[in-house]
Structures are given as structure tokens and as C-alpha cells.
Design an enzyme around this catalytic site. Structure first.
Site, short mmCIF file in Angstrom:
data_model
loop_
_atom_site.label_atom_id
_atom_site.label_comp_id
_atom_site.label_asym_id
_atom_site.label_seq_id
_atom_site.Cartn_x
_atom_site.Cartn_y
_atom_site.Cartn_z
N CYS A 265 -12.79 -38.13 -18.75
CA CYS A 265 -12.54 -38.08 -20.20
C CYS A 265 -12.91 -39.40 -20.89
O CYS A 265 -13.32 -39.42 -22.03
CB CYS A 265 -11.08 -37.75 -20.46
N GLU B 35 -2.98 -35.96 -24.36
CA GLU B 35 -4.15 -36.78 -24.02
C GLU B 35 -5.31 -35.82 -23.93
O GLU B 35 -5.36 -34.99 -23.03
CB GLU B 35 -3.95 -37.46 -22.65
#
Ligand code: NAD
Length: 489
Positions: A292, A259
Site C-alpha cells: 500500500c 488504513e
């Protein structure tokens, strides 16, 4: 390396600064210093700095732990996961307080939302696996079944933003699938994960089923991901580190999920609720932009730009910077002086390259780690501030005149983690939602997540998917078992 029960007192809370291997606290000869972004003069701890030997010990412990953990029945494992979840809930205040000092996330949000979500991750995966139905079907005269086998020791490496919640999000499916775990938290915010180790024995995990090691990425991180005994690597962090770990995973042929960073677009169409869109855009500055999934590129339809800007400026002005322990604070400090210098570097280069700094572009106070909410209008779509993740309170604004132009701009970076679309038109929501190349696209909403949904990135934002069955499949070796119909009785 010795075992040690020595702990440090951080703001009245006792924390172990050591590794947790095979159910024991283990020290290293060397340590690294952790300071609080709330006040860089506040040293929080000297934390054990693991090395190759530590990694070797942890992997060996995880192999032994795996033998016991994977042989427990699913209900037995689930009981332990539920207990861990309850212990996290019961201690959420302390975990939140440590994480707030460690990385400056807002205390209220940690207490009410982020740490309870960490507890929920364990509960969710225990419930989810209990409900799992084995796939079974008939074909070509045989009965086919898909069996999920646990895979072995899994290494989980996590970043410094929301470190506790992100770690549990990755650890929970690994454990639920029957794997043992070695968690390596980020060196800039390692303390909340250390509290997690306090509950592991109490919850009833067999020794070695769940280990936590501390240290620097290039040292113990490298040693863990290059160990060929490891059977899964689950990583969250930057694309740069993802590439390096991916090479090790490829060498050992170990399944790897990553990720990675994001550069999400927040698209505002003229038909949208402009007030709601402007409010959400201003909220992207929270947590100092160290999110993020943030929609950092504002793409606004030209005809509503001035209306949007007025309201966006209004909501941005309402932010309050300060100590994250104060309930009024909405803007937290950057994690680390080095990180803030990196953010400042982006803004300085943008200024020098001819981009327009619409507002912000400096610290609130010299020498401290709070950076003003910053908006940049780039000279071109090739500007560095458009194409690279900044991971700070810095947004960009661009305009568009048509739906295809909005989609082209949204898809014009190498990233593809998230997108946010504001529109009141259902057909447009569907068209644009599908056309934006990102792992998660929210329409008229942001950050609401169902834990069963797939989560991950397109492009350089990641490899593989987490969430629900996707994470359980990753952490399992899937087997097809085919038996000739009528051949066994
Ligand atoms: P990073 O890549 O620098 O570090 C992440 C982790 O990797 C740390 O624990 C670090 O010690 C370790 N590491 C570093 N080098 C290593 C190596 N060679 N081998 C093994 N491990 C190594 O990232 P960061 O600065 O901690 O985190 C910020 C980044 O994480 C941003 O790009 C952000 O977008 C991303 N992120 C992504 C998600 C997501 O879900 N996609 C969530 C949070 C953060």
C-alpha cells in the site's frame, strides 16, 4: 458449528483451518478453498467459512473475554503480551513458510523482517503502555486527570498483503489497551493468522480475550461490523470496503479507524543521488507491487530523466522472478488469478487509451501469476493508471520542471498514504516533505518506521491514525476526572 482439533498439513506444517473462539477451534458447516499463488494447482486448505452465527458466537465470547482481560492488571496483561511475542519469535520460521505459500511474499524477507516485526508489535505495545504517564494538571481550582478506560470488544479486519504483520500491528494496541479482539483475516491469505491462534492459549490469554474467525468479507465481515455490541472497528483494506464498513460504524456510533489504499509519488529532483533514487524506484516492484505504501508514481525532474531511466532500467533488469521460497527471487507472484486479471485490465485500458507502455505489460509465463515489471508513461495526468491504485508491479513515470509542479503532481490524486522524496537540499526536503499531502513522507529513504510515530492516510487513504499513543487512544474511552483542589483528603 462444532469444536474440532482437526488440522491440515501444509508443506509439512500443521495448521488449523478453523475459527478460534473462546479458546477453542470451531468449525463451520461451509468452507472456502485456499490455493497457493506459487502454484495455483496447489490447494492449501478448505477453511471454515464463518457466517452470522459464527460472528454472534465470537462477539459473545469477546464480551465474556473482555470482562476477564480488562480486569487483569496492566503488568499481568503485559506478561501475556510478552509471552505471545516470544512465541511468535520462536515460531517465526513456520509462520513465514505458511505465509509464503499463502500469499507468495518472499520467504527470506518474511523470516528476517516481517514476522519478527509481528512479534515486536506485541512487545512494543506492552512496553509502551507500561511507560504511559497519565496526564495531570491544575486548572480553575481543580486537579484534572485524563484516564484511559478500555472500551470493550474490538473487531479487527485485515487485508491479504503481509497479513500476519498487519494483523498484529492492529491487534496489539487493542489488547494492550485492555480490549478483547475478534480478528478476521482476509480470505485470500488466512492461514498465517490461524497459526497465531495456536499461541494464544499457550501465552495465557483468558478464553475469549483474543478470537480469530475466518470467512468472506461480505458474509462474516458484514455480520461483525454490524453487531452493535462491538465497541471498536479497526480496518485495513481498500477504500471501497472502508466506505461500506464506515456506514455500519456510523449506524452504531462505533469509533472506526481505516488504513486504506495508496498511490504514492516517488519524486526525484535533479540534485538527488540519482543512483539511489533509481535503485529504490526499481525496488517498488518487489512483492509484486502489492504494497500500500509503494511509490508507484515516479515523478522525475526533466533534466535528469535520461540518467534516471538508464539506472532504473539497469536495477529493474536485475530482478529475478520465481518461487518466493528461493533466496534469489526478488519478484513474487500476484496473490490470486482474479487480482492479476484486475492488474492486466488496468494495463490493457491504459494501452487502449493512448498511454505508452514503456516496458513490461505482460505475464512472464502464460497461465502463471508472475507479471513483468511494467512502466507506463501516461498520456495525461487524468489517466486511470495515475488516478487509481493498481496494487501490482506497475509504475508510471512523469516529468516536471519545477518544485511547485512536482508538488502539484504528487498531490493530484484522491489518495494520500505515502510519499518518497529524493533530494540533497535540506530546505527543499523540508518544503516538499511538508507540502506532499500524505500520512508518511520519506526523504531519501523508504519503509523505515518508528512504531511510536502516527501512521495513516490523508484523503481516501484512511481515517484516524495508528502507532504509539494514537492507537492506544483510539482503543480507549478517554475520561477527564476533575476534583476540586483541597476538597478531598
Ligand atoms: P479489501 O477491502 O477487499 O478486503 C480487506 C478485508 O475486508 C478482508 O478481510 C475482507 O474479507 C474484508 N471485507 C470485504 N468486504 C467487507 C465487508 N463488506 N464488510 C466487512 N469486511 C469486509 O482489501 P484487500 O484486497 O484485501 O487488500 C488490498 C487493499 O488494502 C489495497 O487497497 C491496499 O492498499 C490496502 N492496504 C492498506 C494498508 C494501509 O496500511 N493503509 C495496508 C495494506 C493494504
Amino acid at each position: 458449528m462444532n469444536s474440532s482439533d482437526a488440522r491440515v498439513c501444509v508443506d509439512g506444517i500443521s495448521v488449523s483451518p478453523h475459527h478460534f473462539i473462546a479458546g477453542q477451534r470451531i468449525t463451520s458447516e461451509h468452507s472456502f478453498e485456499v490455493r497457493s499463488p506459487l502454484d495455483w494447482n496447489m490447494k492449501l486448505a478448505d477453511v471454515s467459512r464463518g457466517d452470522e452465527q459464527t460472528a454472534d458466537l465470537a462477539v459473545s465470547a469477546a464480551i465474556e473475554g473482555y470482562k476477564v482481560w480488562s480486569n487483569l492488571s496492566q503488568p499481568e496483561r503485559n506478561d501475556i503480551l510478552f509471552k505471545l511475542s516470544d512465541l511468535i519469535d520462536a515460531n517465526a520460521g513456520e509462520i513465514a513458510a505458511i505465509e509464503c505459500l499463502d500469499m507468495a511474499m518472499l520467504l527470506e524477507s518474511l523470516k528476517l523482517r516481517v514476522i519478527p516485526r509481528g512479534a515486536l508489535n506485541f512487545r512494543h505495545y506492552a512496553e509502551f503502555i507500561a511507560d504511559h504517564q497519565e496526564r495531570k494538571w491544575s486548572s480553575k481550582g481543580t486537579i484534572n486527570r485524563v484516564i484511559r478506560h478500555s472500551a470493550g470488544p474490538a473487531v479487527v479486519i485485515t487485508p491479504w498483503n503481509a497479513p500476519f504483520m498487519l494483523a498484529t500491528w492492529k491487534v496489539a494496541p487493542a489488547l494492550a489497551a485492555g480490549n478483547s479482539v475478534i480478528l478476521k483475516p482476509a480470505e485470500w491469505a488466512p492461514l498465517s493468522a490461524s497459526l497465531l491462534a495456536d499461541f494464544i492459549n499457550e501465552a495465557g490469554f483468558p478464553e475469549g480475550a483474543f478470537n480469530i474467525v475466518q470467512g468472506l468479507g461480505q458474509e462474516i465481515g458484514t455480520a461483525l461490523v454490524t453487531d452493535s455490541r462491538v465497541r471498536r472497528i479497526s480496518f485495513t483494506g481498500s477504500p471501497e470496503t472502508g466506505r461500506i464498513i464506515g456506514v455500519s460504524a456510523a449506524k452504531n456510533l462505533v469509533p472506526f479507524t481505516a488504513e486504506l489504499g495508496g498511490k504514492g509519488a516517488l519524486i526525484v529532483f535533479a540534485d538527488a543521488d540519482i543512483n539511489a533514487a533509481a535503485k529504490k524506484a526499481a525496488a517498488q516492484f518487489e512483492d509484486s507491487g502489492q504494497v500500500c505504501l509503494a511509490g508507484t508514481r515516479l515523478l522525475v525532474e526533466s533534466s535528469v530523466k535520461s540518467e534516471f531511466m538508464e539506472q532504473f532500467a539497469h536495477y529493474t533488469d536485475q530482478h529475478v522472478y520465481g518461487d518466493s521460497r528461493n533466496p534469489e527471487t526478488t519478484l513474487s507472484a500476484a496473490i490470486h488469478p482474479i487480482h492479476l486479471e484486475r492488474v492486466e485490465g488496468f494495463v490493457e485500458r491504459a494501452r487502449n487509451a493512448g498511454d505508452t507502455i514503456v516496458f513490461g505489460g505482460e505475464r512472464f509465463e502464460p497461465g502463471k501469476l508472475w507479471y513483468k515489471p511494467t512502466l507506463i508513461e501516461p498520456a495525461s495526468n487524468d489517466s486511470e493508471v495515475i488516478q487509481k491504485e493498481i496494487f501490482g508491479p506497475v509504475l508510471t513515470i512523469q516529468t516536471f520542471d519545477s518544485e511547485p509542479e512536482a508538488v502539484d503532481l504528487a498531490n493530484s490524486t484522491a489518495y494520500g498514504l505515502s510519499g518518497i522524496v529524493y533530494t540533497s537540499d535540506a530546505r527543499r526536503a523540508e518544503r516538499v516533505g511538508r507540502a506532499v499531502r500524505a500520512g508518511t513522507v520519506w526523504v531519501n529513504s523508504f519503509l523505515v518506521r518508528d512504531l511510536t510515530a502516527p501512521f495513516g492516510g490523508f484523503g481516501i487513504s484512511g481515517i484516524g491514525r495508528e502507532g504509539g499513543d494514537y492507537a492506544l487512544d483510539f482503543h480507549s474511552d478517554l475520561q477527564t476526572l476533575q476534583i476540586l483542589e483541597g476538597s478531598v483528603h
